[in-house]
Design a protein around this motif. Structure first.
Motif, PDB file in Angstrom:
ATOM      1  N   SER A  11       0.843  -1.196   0.000  1.00  9.37           N
ATOM      2  CA  SER A  11       0.000   0.000   0.000  1.00  9.37           C
ATOM      3  C   SER A  11       0.880   1.248   0.000  1.00  9.37           C
ATOM      4  N   SER A  61      -0.239   8.225   0.137  1.00  6.18           N
ATOM      5  CA  SER A  61      -0.935   9.221  -0.694  1.00  6.18           C
ATOM      6  C   SER A  61      -0.277   9.291  -2.060  1.00  6.18           C
ATOM      7  N   GLU A  88      -0.987   9.478  -6.597  1.00  3.89           N
ATOM      8  CA  GLU A  88      -1.710   8.813  -7.677  1.00  3.89           C
ATOM      9  C   GLU A  88      -0.783   7.810  -8.349  1.00  3.89           C
ATOM     10  N   ASN A 145      -5.957   2.451 -11.970  1.00  3.43           N
ATOM     11  CA  ASN A 145      -5.654   3.271 -10.802  1.00  3.43           C
ATOM     12  C   ASN A 145      -5.579   2.365  -9.579  1.00  3.43           C
ATOM     13  N   SER A 198      -5.051   3.306  -6.454  1.00  2.00           N
ATOM     14  CA  SER A 198      -5.243   4.042  -5.208  1.00  2.00           C
ATOM     15  C   SER A 198      -6.306   3.427  -4.301  1.00  2.00           C
ATOM     16  N   ASP A 199      -7.441   3.024  -4.845  1.00  2.00           N
ATOM     17  CA  ASP A 199      -8.559   2.574  -4.021  1.00  2.00           C
ATOM     18  C   ASP A 199      -8.903   1.111  -4.267  1.00  2.00           C
ATOM     19  N   MET A 200      -7.915   0.304  -4.595  1.00  2.00           N
ATOM     20  CA  MET A 200      -8.169  -1.083  -4.961  1.00  2.00           C
ATOM     21  C   MET A 200      -8.153  -1.975  -3.721  1.00  2.00           C
ATOM     22  N   ASP A 201      -9.179  -2.844  -3.597  1.00  2.00           N
ATOM     23  CA  ASP A 201      -9.195  -3.779  -2.477  1.00  2.00           C
ATOM     24  C   ASP A 201      -8.317  -4.990  -2.804  1.00  2.00           C
ATOM     25  N   LYS A 246      -6.585  -6.231  -6.288  1.00  2.00           N
ATOM     26  CA  LYS A 246      -5.139  -6.312  -6.466  1.00  2.00           C
ATOM     27  C   LYS A 246      -4.721  -7.680  -7.004  1.00  2.00           C
TER      28      LYS A 246
END
Length: 230
Positions: free
Chosen positions: A58, A61, A63, A70, A72-75, A79
């Motif tokens: 992870s 912060s 991009e 993207n 950034s907000d992948m569970d 992944k």
């Protein structure tokens, strides 16, 4: 066209109640078909950056866009799917399954993608021939030399036709002769197959293969200092 685009990446670690930024506002752009090296001493953040690119780690912060995705907000499920579909890894210690032959090790990525056993084996044999192991396809890792094991690792990474390969110190476990042989093989295959290669290394000879050479300094990427020849 960019295959990697990173803006203002920050990655922090907390050790003994203290906070350390190993990556601090890092930017990175890699075009399709490039070999891009990340050089530097141990502990400077090279492998951390590679793990972020491979959705293995992870970040705090910034991009991060890899292969049009993207991160950034992948569970975790996202992944796993991303890694299976988009990227492949070449490791320093090869990480071959000891109870499987070279053929079986290289077939695994194709079986995961849903290939039949016969089709996977056909593609795996073809790739093993490309890396010069036609006579070793039924050999197990314990029967292979270090250089041969490294070639199996390369074949496994490339067999599924992925366009982004992440290599973490791929020659770090080899002697000089085998290192140079592997470097030549990677360069030849990259020209033929046109994949993008992110190369983390402290080996200057290996880094010299890159189209763009970079190093991490104070948490950011900058062009690597290349020794001048006379």
């Amino acid at each position: 066209m960019s295959i990697i685009k990173i803006r203002n990446l920050v990655k922090k670690y907390h050790i003994l109640e203290k906070e350390f930024s190993v990556l601090d506002g890092l930017d990175m752009d890699v075009e399709e078909g490039e070999i891009f090296s990340i050089e530097g001493k141990s502990g400077i953040g090279k492998s951390t950056l590679l793990n972020i690119l491979g959705a293995m780690d992870s970040f705090d912060s910034g991009e991060v866009e890899v292969c049009g995705t993207n991160l950034s907000d992948m569970d975790e499920r996202g992944k796993e799917s991303f890694r299976a579909e988009k990227i492949a890894f070449i490791f320093q210690h090869h990480l071959l399954l000891p109870d499987f032959s070279a053929l079986e090790n290289v077939s695994i990525p194709l079986l995961i993608k849903g290939y039949s056993t016969s089709k996977a084996e056909k593609e795996a044999i073809s790739m093993l021939e490309k890396v010069g192991l036609k006579e070793r396809i039924h050999s197990h890792p314990s029967q292979l030399s270090g250089g041969e094991s490294a070639r199996v690792g390369v074949a496994r990474a490339l067999v599924a036709g992925k366009k982004l390969i992440l290599a973490d110190e791929p020659t770090g476990n080899l002697d000089r002769e085998n290192s140079r042989n592997l470097m030549g093989l990677i360069q030849e295959l990259q020209k033929d197959l046109r994949f993008s290669l992110i190369l983390v290394t402290h080996d200057m000879e290996l880094a010299a293969l890159a189209h763009k050479r970079n190093q991490i300094f104070q948490g950011k990427l900058k062009p690597a200092s290349v020794p001048q020849t006379v």
